[in-house]
Design a protein around this motif. Sequence first.
Motif, mmCIF file in Angstrom:
data_model
loop_
_atom_site.group_PDB
_atom_site.id
_atom_site.type_symbol
_atom_site.label_atom_id
_atom_site.label_comp_id
_atom_site.label_asym_id
_atom_site.label_seq_id
_atom_site.Cartn_x
_atom_site.Cartn_y
_atom_site.Cartn_z
ATOM 1 N N ALA A 70 0.840 -1.200 0.000
ATOM 2 C CA ALA A 70 0.000 0.000 0.000
ATOM 3 C C ALA A 70 0.877 1.252 0.000
ATOM 4 O O ALA A 70 0.585 2.231 -0.690
ATOM 5 C CB ALA A 70 -0.936 -0.004 1.202
ATOM 6 N N TRP A 71 1.968 1.209 0.765
ATOM 7 C CA TRP A 71 2.918 2.328 0.782
ATOM 8 C C TRP A 71 3.568 2.489 -0.592
ATOM 9 O O TRP A 71 3.725 3.599 -1.088
ATOM 10 C CB TRP A 71 3.966 2.104 1.872
ATOM 11 C CG TRP A 71 4.992 3.181 1.932
ATOM 12 C CD1 TRP A 71 6.313 3.071 1.639
ATOM 13 C CD2 TRP A 71 4.795 4.549 2.305
ATOM 14 N NE1 TRP A 71 6.941 4.276 1.797
ATOM 15 C CE2 TRP A 71 6.041 5.208 2.204
ATOM 16 C CE3 TRP A 71 3.686 5.285 2.712
ATOM 17 C CZ2 TRP A 71 6.195 6.551 2.495
ATOM 18 C CZ3 TRP A 71 3.851 6.644 3.000
ATOM 19 C CH2 TRP A 71 5.094 7.253 2.896
ATOM 20 N N ASP A 72 3.939 1.371 -1.224
ATOM 21 C CA ASP A 72 4.514 1.405 -2.571
ATOM 22 C C ASP A 72 3.547 2.050 -3.555
ATOM 23 O O ASP A 72 3.948 2.848 -4.408
ATOM 24 C CB ASP A 72 4.855 -0.003 -3.059
ATOM 25 C CG ASP A 72 6.004 -0.648 -2.297
ATOM 26 O OD1 ASP A 72 6.857 0.081 -1.759
ATOM 27 O OD2 ASP A 72 6.030 -1.891 -2.245
ATOM 28 N N ASP A 73 2.265 1.709 -3.451
ATOM 29 C CA ASP A 73 1.245 2.259 -4.326
ATOM 30 C C ASP A 73 1.123 3.769 -4.114
ATOM 31 O O ASP A 73 1.040 4.539 -5.074
ATOM 32 C CB ASP A 73 -0.091 1.562 -4.059
ATOM 33 C CG ASP A 73 -1.125 1.894 -5.105
ATOM 34 O OD1 ASP A 73 -0.996 1.399 -6.237
ATOM 35 O OD2 ASP A 73 -2.057 2.666 -4.786
ATOM 36 N N PHE A 74 1.129 4.183 -2.869
ATOM 37 C CA PHE A 74 1.062 5.602 -2.526
ATOM 38 C C PHE A 74 2.259 6.360 -3.120
ATOM 39 O O PHE A 74 2.094 7.410 -3.746
ATOM 40 C CB PHE A 74 1.021 5.753 -1.003
ATOM 41 C CG PHE A 74 1.013 7.169 -0.520
ATOM 42 C CD1 PHE A 74 -0.114 7.961 -0.671
ATOM 43 C CD2 PHE A 74 2.130 7.709 0.104
ATOM 44 C CE1 PHE A 74 -0.125 9.278 -0.212
ATOM 45 C CE2 PHE A 74 2.126 9.011 0.561
ATOM 46 C CZ PHE A 74 0.996 9.800 0.398
ATOM 47 N N LYS A 75 3.461 5.818 -2.965
ATOM 48 C CA LYS A 75 4.665 6.466 -3.499
ATOM 49 C C LYS A 75 4.622 6.552 -5.019
ATOM 50 O O LYS A 75 5.022 7.564 -5.602
ATOM 51 C CB LYS A 75 5.923 5.716 -3.059
ATOM 52 C CG LYS A 75 6.242 5.842 -1.595
ATOM 53 C CD LYS A 75 7.612 5.290 -1.241
ATOM 54 C CE LYS A 75 7.816 3.885 -1.737
ATOM 55 N NZ LYS A 75 9.093 3.284 -1.338
ATOM 56 N N LEU A 76 4.144 5.500 -5.659
ATOM 57 C CA LEU A 76 4.042 5.492 -7.119
ATOM 58 C C LEU A 76 3.084 6.584 -7.589
ATOM 59 O O LEU A 76 3.371 7.301 -8.550
ATOM 60 C CB LEU A 76 3.587 4.110 -7.599
ATOM 61 C CG LEU A 76 3.513 3.898 -9.102
ATOM 62 C CD1 LEU A 76 4.897 3.993 -9.727
ATOM 63 C CD2 LEU A 76 2.895 2.542 -9.402
#
Length: 126
Positions: A70-76
């Motif tokens: 979820a954090w990866d998605d947010f950063k992307l």
Amino acid sequence: MNTVKHGLSIGIERIDNHFFLNLKAVGKLTHADYEIITPMIDSALASVKDPKVDALIDATELECWEVRAAWDDFKLGLKHNNEFGKIAIFGNKNWQEIAAKVGSWFISGDIKYFDNLGDATAWLIQ
């Protein structure tokens, strides 16, 4: 042996001057999924000069994210924030509609949730 299907598939299409990013999310997304898909998205968008990309996210088979994913998605999303015009999320779960609303706080483009694929596609190409 029980096999669990999960991950993201990506496609980029061009219709006239519109670029469309198609994503299909399946199962429980992991950090490892984003380690694969993020460079693909970065590379695809880097090949478009001043990209204004509309995206269709098929979340009908998405179950959830790991916290790190979820954090990866947010950063992307933050990284490519200004490159998105419209993002249509096609789903079938109430929490996906809520996630679309929350995502709209962080993306400069328009984000809208749909429970009908035809409606999502029509909205993207208007």
